[in-house]
Design a protein around this motif. Sequence first.
Motif, short mmCIF file in Angstrom:
data_model
loop_
_atom_site.label_atom_id
_atom_site.label_comp_id
_atom_site.label_asym_id
_atom_site.label_seq_id
_atom_site.Cartn_x
_atom_site.Cartn_y
_atom_site.Cartn_z
N PHE A 35 0.81 -1.22 0.00
CA PHE A 35 0.00 0.00 0.00
C PHE A 35 0.85 1.27 0.00
CE2 PHE A 35 0.26 -1.82 4.23
CZ PHE A 35 0.77 -0.80 4.99
N GLU A 75 -1.03 2.39 -3.49
CA GLU A 75 -2.31 2.90 -3.01
C GLU A 75 -3.40 2.63 -4.05
OE1 GLU A 75 -4.22 7.02 -1.23
OE2 GLU A 75 -2.17 7.02 -1.99
N GLU A 79 -4.25 -1.07 -4.01
CA GLU A 79 -5.07 -1.41 -2.83
C GLU A 79 -6.52 -1.03 -3.07
OE1 GLU A 79 -5.00 -0.90 1.97
OE2 GLU A 79 -4.26 0.75 0.77
N SER A 104 -9.72 -3.20 -5.12
CA SER A 104 -10.71 -4.14 -4.58
C SER A 104 -12.08 -3.47 -4.42
CB SER A 104 -10.24 -4.72 -3.25
OG SER A 104 -10.13 -3.70 -2.28
N LEU A 113 -2.55 -9.92 -6.23
CA LEU A 113 -2.92 -8.94 -5.20
C LEU A 113 -3.59 -9.64 -4.02
CD1 LEU A 113 -4.29 -5.90 -7.21
CD2 LEU A 113 -2.36 -5.90 -5.63
N LYS A 146 -2.51 -9.80 -0.03
CA LYS A 146 -3.42 -9.45 1.07
C LYS A 146 -3.52 -10.60 2.08
CE LYS A 146 -6.10 -5.97 -1.31
NZ LYS A 146 -7.44 -5.49 -1.66
N CYS A 205 -0.59 -10.49 4.19
CA CYS A 205 -0.77 -9.41 5.16
C CYS A 205 -1.61 -9.90 6.34
CB CYS A 205 -1.43 -8.22 4.47
SG CYS A 205 -1.70 -6.80 5.54
N ARG A 242 -5.79 -2.15 8.57
CA ARG A 242 -5.96 -2.69 7.22
C ARG A 242 -6.42 -4.13 7.28
NH1 ARG A 242 -3.93 0.59 3.29
NH2 ARG A 242 -2.76 2.34 4.11
N LEU A 252 -9.52 -5.77 5.37
CA LEU A 252 -9.35 -6.89 4.46
C LEU A 252 -10.29 -8.04 4.78
CD1 LEU A 252 -5.46 -7.01 4.12
CD2 LEU A 252 -7.08 -6.37 2.35
#
Length: 127
Positions: A15, A46, A49, A52, A80, A84, A87, A119, A123
């Motif tokens: 991000f 950014e 991100e 989505s 991507l 995530k 993450c 975040r 998510l």
Amino acid sequence: MSKERERPPEPLDFFIWTVEDVGLWLEEINLGNYREIFKENGVNGEYLEGMSMFTTEQILRFIRKCHMKWGDFITLCKELRRIKVACLKGEQKVRRPWWAPACLSVVFVKAAKRNRQSRVVSLKLEP
């Protein structure tokens, strides 16, 4: 550009990726032929991100603007998603970005960890 900068960017930092980081990542996922068009369109972390949350119309506009094939767009979305998930699982260490001064290292890592937690919550709301 230094040799250290040529390493693929850390997934958890996606991000805050620069346009150059996105280009390196595209090379890593075998979509390097889009590197220049993404750069021309200012696609940074950014922006990635926010994809989505794109509507169908925004997705189609992005695909046209970047001259992407559907299969390549699907690959981009899968990669991507993989980032995530990494993450969410906390598989990557938070690190100071290359552009931040070393004296702010501790401050940045603390802020990034707080930011990561918020975040992760957002998510989890994705399908």
